[in-house]
Design an enzyme around this catalytic site. Structure first.
Site, PDB file in Angstrom:
ATOM      1  CB  CYS A 210      10.143   3.022  -9.501  1.00  0.00           C
ATOM      2  SG  CYS A 210      11.258   4.218  -8.972  1.00  0.00           S
TER       3      CYS A 210
ATOM      4  CB  THR B 151       1.772  -0.405  11.027  1.00  0.00           C
ATOM      5  OG1 THR B 151       1.691  -0.625   9.323  1.00  0.00           O
ATOM      6  CG2 THR B 151       2.432   1.076  11.233  1.00  0.00           C
ATOM      7  NE  ARG B 152       2.826  -7.172  10.460  1.00  0.00           N
ATOM      8  CZ  ARG B 152       3.680  -6.857   9.658  1.00  0.00           C
ATOM      9  NH1 ARG B 152       3.493  -5.489   9.217  1.00  0.00           N
ATOM     10  NH2 ARG B 152       4.649  -7.367   8.953  1.00  0.00           N
TER      11      ARG B 152
ATOM     12  N   GLY C  87      -1.967  -3.204  16.936  1.00  0.00           N
ATOM     13  CA  GLY C  87      -1.188  -2.898  18.243  1.00  0.00           C
ATOM     14  C   GLY C  87       0.143  -2.663  18.242  1.00  0.00           C
TER      15      GLY C  87
END
Length: 267
Positions: free
Chosen positions: A117, A257-258, A260
């Protein structure tokens, strides 16, 4: 496995014996486990941070981390990089322009950054949000390009396919073609390695976007802004601070997000 043997030949896993219980039966199997080592970044003779990561693409990581942390302004600020593996880990001796030392002092750390990080170990809250240049262009997001990249991403995750333990970061062209892939045990390190590779290969960051398998946390947005990309796409959740920073810096932010499906939180 000797650390010196894995810095150059891209070995990223070890095979270990494990006892597995499945469907009421115990059995002995061999499992592939991701190699993780401490990597110490030493700028101009002064130790700055220790990051836990895979011993692969270390040069990419040095460039990416130095850029996203604001230690350097361009790759030309780094004069030399020397990898020194030993039995405890990898020391990286980095010689930078003397002007960069002031920036290093401004990002002091009191502990190791265990996941790579860019914030862990800072000694002041005021150091968390640093000044950055806003994204000065409007990236045109194309849903089909994101879908194409998502469909192709799994096949390019070699570390994760072998061990199930790696995050990935991808640089994707505006047509949806994955141009670069970097993986690591930590999402921050994977992104830093990707950003370092983008700059080393002199790819125009305005011509594509970054896709990651991780969540969109504040420091991931901060690194994407430092890379000067117009869109960050993540497969997992965003945080409120990430969304706030994205708005301030004028970078588009999509998460969850996927194929579609896109949740656009900023832009």
């Amino acid at each position: 496995m000797a650390i010196a043997s894995v810095v150059n030949d891209k070995v990223f896993f070890e095979e270990v014996k494990v006892q597995r219980y499945q469907e009421g039966i115990w059995e002995s199997i061999v499992d592939s486990v991701l190699v993780e080592v401490p990597v110490a970044l030493i700028y101009n003779g002064y130790s700055h941070v220790v990051v836990m990561c895979t011993p692969n693409d270390i040069i990419d990581f040095v460039y990416g981390f130095s850029l996203t942390e604001g230690i350097i302004k361009s790759l030309n600020d780094i004069r030399s990089i020397e990898l020194v593996p030993n039995e405890r880990g990898i020391e990286v001796a980095i010689e930078v322009d003397p002007l960069c030392v002031v920036r290093i002092e401004g990002r002091k750390r009191q502990m190791s950054a265990r996941t790579g990080c860019g914030i862990c170990g800072l000694d002041s809250l005021s150091d968390v949000v640093r000044e950055q240049e806003k994204i000065d262009f409007d990236f045109v997001m194309d849903e089909a390009s994101i879908d194409r990249a998502l469909q192709d991403s799994s096949a390019l995750q070699m570390m994760n396919q072998k061990t199930g333990g790696a995050h990935a970061a991808f640089f994707v062209s505006n047509r949806g073609e994955i141009l670069l892939t970097r993986e690591d045990v930590g999402r921050h390190v994977a992104l830093d390695k990707l950003i370092g590779a983008i700059h080393q290969k002199k790819i125009n960051s305005k011509t594509g976007f970054i896709l990651t398998t991780s969540r969109a946390s504040f420091e991931m947005v901060q690194k994407a802004v430092a890379a000067k990309v117009g869109l960050l796409v993540t497969m997992s959740a965003p945080t409120t601070m990430a969304i706030k920073l994205a708005k301030q810096m004028n970078i588009k932010l999509a998460a969850f997000t996927r194929v579609g499906k896109i949740n656009l939180y900023q832009g």
